[in-house]
Design a protein around this motif. Sequence first.
Motif, PDB file in Angstrom:
ATOM      1  N   LEU A  38      -4.981  10.998  14.104  1.00  0.00           N
ATOM      2  CA  LEU A  38      -3.335  10.758  13.906  1.00  0.00           C
ATOM      3  C   LEU A  38      -3.375   9.483  14.654  1.00  0.00           C
ATOM      4  O   LEU A  38      -3.635   9.329  15.778  1.00  0.00           O
ATOM      5  CB  LEU A  38      -2.814  11.806  14.766  1.00  0.00           C
ATOM      6  CG  LEU A  38      -1.250  11.766  15.046  1.00  0.00           C
ATOM      7  CD1 LEU A  38      -0.700  11.879  13.590  1.00  0.00           C
ATOM      8  CD2 LEU A  38      -0.726  12.932  15.740  1.00  0.00           C
ATOM      9  N   GLU A  39      -2.543   8.521  14.026  1.00  0.00           N
ATOM     10  CA  GLU A  39      -2.293   7.332  14.716  1.00  0.00           C
ATOM     11  C   GLU A  39      -0.975   7.312  15.391  1.00  0.00           C
ATOM     12  O   GLU A  39       0.007   8.109  15.536  1.00  0.00           O
ATOM     13  CB  GLU A  39      -1.828   6.334  13.403  1.00  0.00           C
ATOM     14  CG  GLU A  39      -2.963   5.903  12.414  1.00  0.00           C
ATOM     15  CD  GLU A  39      -4.122   5.075  13.269  1.00  0.00           C
ATOM     16  OE1 GLU A  39      -3.886   4.375  14.194  1.00  0.00           O
ATOM     17  OE2 GLU A  39      -5.018   5.409  12.849  1.00  0.00           O
TER      18      GLU A  39
ATOM     19  N   ASP B 210       1.351   5.592  16.297  1.00  0.00           N
ATOM     20  CA  ASP B 210       2.652   5.038  15.994  1.00  0.00           C
ATOM     21  C   ASP B 210       3.444   6.344  15.164  1.00  0.00           C
ATOM     22  O   ASP B 210       4.667   6.182  15.337  1.00  0.00           O
ATOM     23  CB  ASP B 210       2.695   3.881  15.004  1.00  0.00           C
ATOM     24  CG  ASP B 210       2.458   2.659  15.546  1.00  0.00           C
ATOM     25  OD1 ASP B 210       2.532   2.644  16.669  1.00  0.00           O
ATOM     26  OD2 ASP B 210       2.006   1.514  14.574  1.00  0.00           O
ATOM     27  N   ALA B 211       2.533   7.049  14.410  1.00  0.00           N
ATOM     28  CA  ALA B 211       3.078   8.314  13.865  1.00  0.00           C
ATOM     29  C   ALA B 211       3.606   9.263  14.718  1.00  0.00           C
ATOM     30  O   ALA B 211       4.668   9.752  14.700  1.00  0.00           O
ATOM     31  CB  ALA B 211       1.900   8.980  12.914  1.00  0.00           C
TER      32      ALA B 211
ATOM     33  N   ALA C  79       6.809   8.078  16.503  1.00  0.00           N
ATOM     34  CA  ALA C  79       7.930   8.065  15.643  1.00  0.00           C
ATOM     35  C   ALA C  79       8.494   9.356  15.697  1.00  0.00           C
ATOM     36  O   ALA C  79       9.675   9.847  15.877  1.00  0.00           O
ATOM     37  CB  ALA C  79       7.728   7.614  14.215  1.00  0.00           C
ATOM     38  N   ALA C  80       7.687  10.422  15.867  1.00  0.00           N
ATOM     39  CA  ALA C  80       8.097  11.958  15.636  1.00  0.00           C
ATOM     40  C   ALA C  80       8.790  12.331  17.034  1.00  0.00           C
ATOM     41  O   ALA C  80       9.483  12.950  17.114  1.00  0.00           O
ATOM     42  CB  ALA C  80       6.792  12.611  15.556  1.00  0.00           C
TER      43      ALA C  80
ATOM     44  N   ALA D   6       7.984  14.845   9.741  1.00  0.00           N
ATOM     45  CA  ALA D   6       7.001  13.505   9.614  1.00  0.00           C
ATOM     46  C   ALA D   6       5.813  14.161   8.872  1.00  0.00           C
ATOM     47  O   ALA D   6       5.010  13.330   8.558  1.00  0.00           O
ATOM     48  CB  ALA D   6       6.563  13.204  10.819  1.00  0.00           C
TER      49      ALA D   6
ATOM     50  N   LEU E 193       3.731  16.521   9.841  1.00  0.00           N
ATOM     51  CA  LEU E 193       2.404  17.064  10.552  1.00  0.00           C
ATOM     52  C   LEU E 193       2.580  18.423  11.153  1.00  0.00           C
ATOM     53  O   LEU E 193       3.749  19.158  10.826  1.00  0.00           O
ATOM     54  CB  LEU E 193       2.765  16.182  11.899  1.00  0.00           C
ATOM     55  CG  LEU E 193       2.378  14.539  11.786  1.00  0.00           C
ATOM     56  CD1 LEU E 193       2.782  14.043  13.283  1.00  0.00           C
ATOM     57  CD2 LEU E 193       1.485  14.111  11.357  1.00  0.00           C
TER      58      LEU E 193
ATOM     59  N   HIS F  40      -2.508  16.236  11.486  1.00  0.00           N
ATOM     60  CA  HIS F  40      -2.345  16.298  10.089  1.00  0.00           C
ATOM     61  C   HIS F  40      -2.885  17.801   9.585  1.00  0.00           C
ATOM     62  O   HIS F  40      -4.212  18.077  10.098  1.00  0.00           O
ATOM     63  CB  HIS F  40      -3.237  15.340   9.358  1.00  0.00           C
ATOM     64  CG  HIS F  40      -2.858  13.701   9.568  1.00  0.00           C
ATOM     65  ND1 HIS F  40      -1.614  13.567   9.018  1.00  0.00           N
ATOM     66  CD2 HIS F  40      -3.248  12.990  10.180  1.00  0.00           C
ATOM     67  CE1 HIS F  40      -1.419  12.155   9.372  1.00  0.00           C
ATOM     68  NE2 HIS F  40      -2.479  11.974  10.173  1.00  0.00           N
TER      69      HIS F  40
END
Length: 673
Positions: free
Chosen positions: A508-509, A511-512, A515-516, A622, A624, A660
């Motif tokens: 999991l990056e 940035d992702a 954002a969440a 997102a 996830l 993910h």
Amino acid sequence: MNNSNVTAGERSTLLNPHLLLLQTKLTSPNSHSGGRWAVFNPLSRKAAVAVGKDCMPKLVALATELSSSDAERRRHAIAQVSQPYYQSLLDFGIVTAHETTMPPLRSSERRFVGRYHACVHNFDWFDYFDPEWRQKDDYRMQQYQRQSSPPPNFTSMEGELTALPDVDLTSADESLTLLHRVSAVLRWSLGPIGTVPGGPYLWLRRTSPSGGARHPTDGYLVHNGALEGIAAGAYWYDSKRHGLVLLPDVRVSGIQPDEVRLVFTSHVARPMWRYRDPWSYRPMLIDVGHVMETASLVADHFGLAALAIPTPEGMPITKHHMANADVAALSLAASNRRPQVPPPPGEYMQSPSDTSMDGAVITSPFVYFVFRDGELVARSAEGAESELPVSPDAFVLLSHCLPSTRDDRITTRNHLLEHFPGVSAGDLEELERRRILMSRVRAHAAYSATWPWVQHGWYMSLLAHVEGLGLRAYHAVTTAPLAQTTGSGLVRSLLSRRTCRTYSPHPLEPDALNAALQDALATLPESARLDTDVYVWFNAEARRAESNAFFYDWRANRLAYREGRHVCRADIRRLAIGQLWAAAAGSAVLLRTRMGGAEGYIDAITRLGRIGQRICLAATAAGLGVFETPAVKEPVAAELLGHSDSAVDSDIYYFLAVGHSVQIAGDFGAVSA
């Protein structure tokens, strides 16, 4: 020092300052020891029965003496007991041989809530490291089911049902009446949206997750004429039939004419049937927080303004209100008519009456004792001004006034004054004023109503809840929508959210996740995140980073790098009591808040649930998956955060694994729907 060889003069007189004296029948309802009282050690979770029928029990008298600041008085008291008895005091943790082995009593632990929190700190969890944990858990559930069936998934009330209009989650528009909007809030926060297949009994799905798919949170509304076509009053929400049932014994003052107050309750038998330990009160409150946040988001979606407020002061002594305990409330109104912060809610109408025709009194089920400064001090969890040192004669009177299975003890005031000459009429009046004694009518109702909490070991939780409700500070907290996930995005997240236990190995990056988290947290007002920290570790062993630790910077509204050692999946699994799926996600998110005092305990825990729900919905939007658990090993949290364990004794945690997801049909082990 070998304790078996110490002389009487060498014996320790260090009394455990955390001790409580509780009613045996409420602490251990299946006990047949014969002792009416038990000395309970919150730190070890052990209880020693204090034997003595119509006198001050030896153990109670000794503990009272050992609480004195007079060293000579303590030495004299400990010298009078036999060596085997002294050894049993050490074994139960009533006295300690070394001062360093006994943490001091902090200011927060002077109330019952603080001692309850000490009891559940670093709790002995179900061992998920055991490769046979699932088989053992299944066996335990089978044993429970042989004893009794699980409570129903829905809470119903007697009375005529007033049907509510069906409002689809996608049909929010300005033409809807207040009744339709409130109906939508109830339906999509408290109503079922499906079932979880494959389990041994029916599991429901709601828009909010719930440990073990128990979904204990229910609710009722109170209004003063705001809902057209429905008479002013209090109404239970029947989530199975989507309607309202009048609650005739509830009358709450302070409701504004254009306001609808939604009170969230917890049906305690539902989680307690499965989780039979005092710690499980915490996830019950977190569950309310999740549902409450869902309700506020749905309210905003339908054009309603919402304020989070406490429930009315105290807990009514009725079977309904004790079995469906009030926890928190939302004040709802049309957003263009948002009134000023509503006044503090009034008290409930108490039922039954606190007077008895024959003048008989009974010792309250909410009474507990502490040992302090050479005195035995009685307290009632019901009142802030309930503390009262009691003499040995008064204690024997209180023992006499405990309820009898045969109901053959005479406890009228005149009889008590005649047979307990050491207790004056003024003393008796003071015991009643401090709610240590209550009328027989009210006491019988109270003892009967405590049973849903007592039957499976939640008496400590009951006292903590009653005290927390009575002492909580009044404040209103503004609610806020998610930053990005609104409208149709919110609808999709609410309906598609699932608790995830199977994750893709794909990293999991940052940035992702950032954002969440920004979606979930950026719009939260400061009052809604009071004293709450958000820590993150990314599972990225392949990168071999020196540190994979971050925290959410509330001022900058983004993740920020945090110094610390590299945290691996094995560390995360230890943190989450061995739950393998907790360590499988791409990131671990740890929410931390502080206990504070008894006045903020309930709100602190529900706040974790509210923030957790926002993260769940933002992560779902997102794409996830999220797994949630309040089962966190505090010493491991202290280690990973770089704190000393003593520094986090008052901290409360909530863990979320975000990554993910991989959907696998039929995976219903350790369900959280």
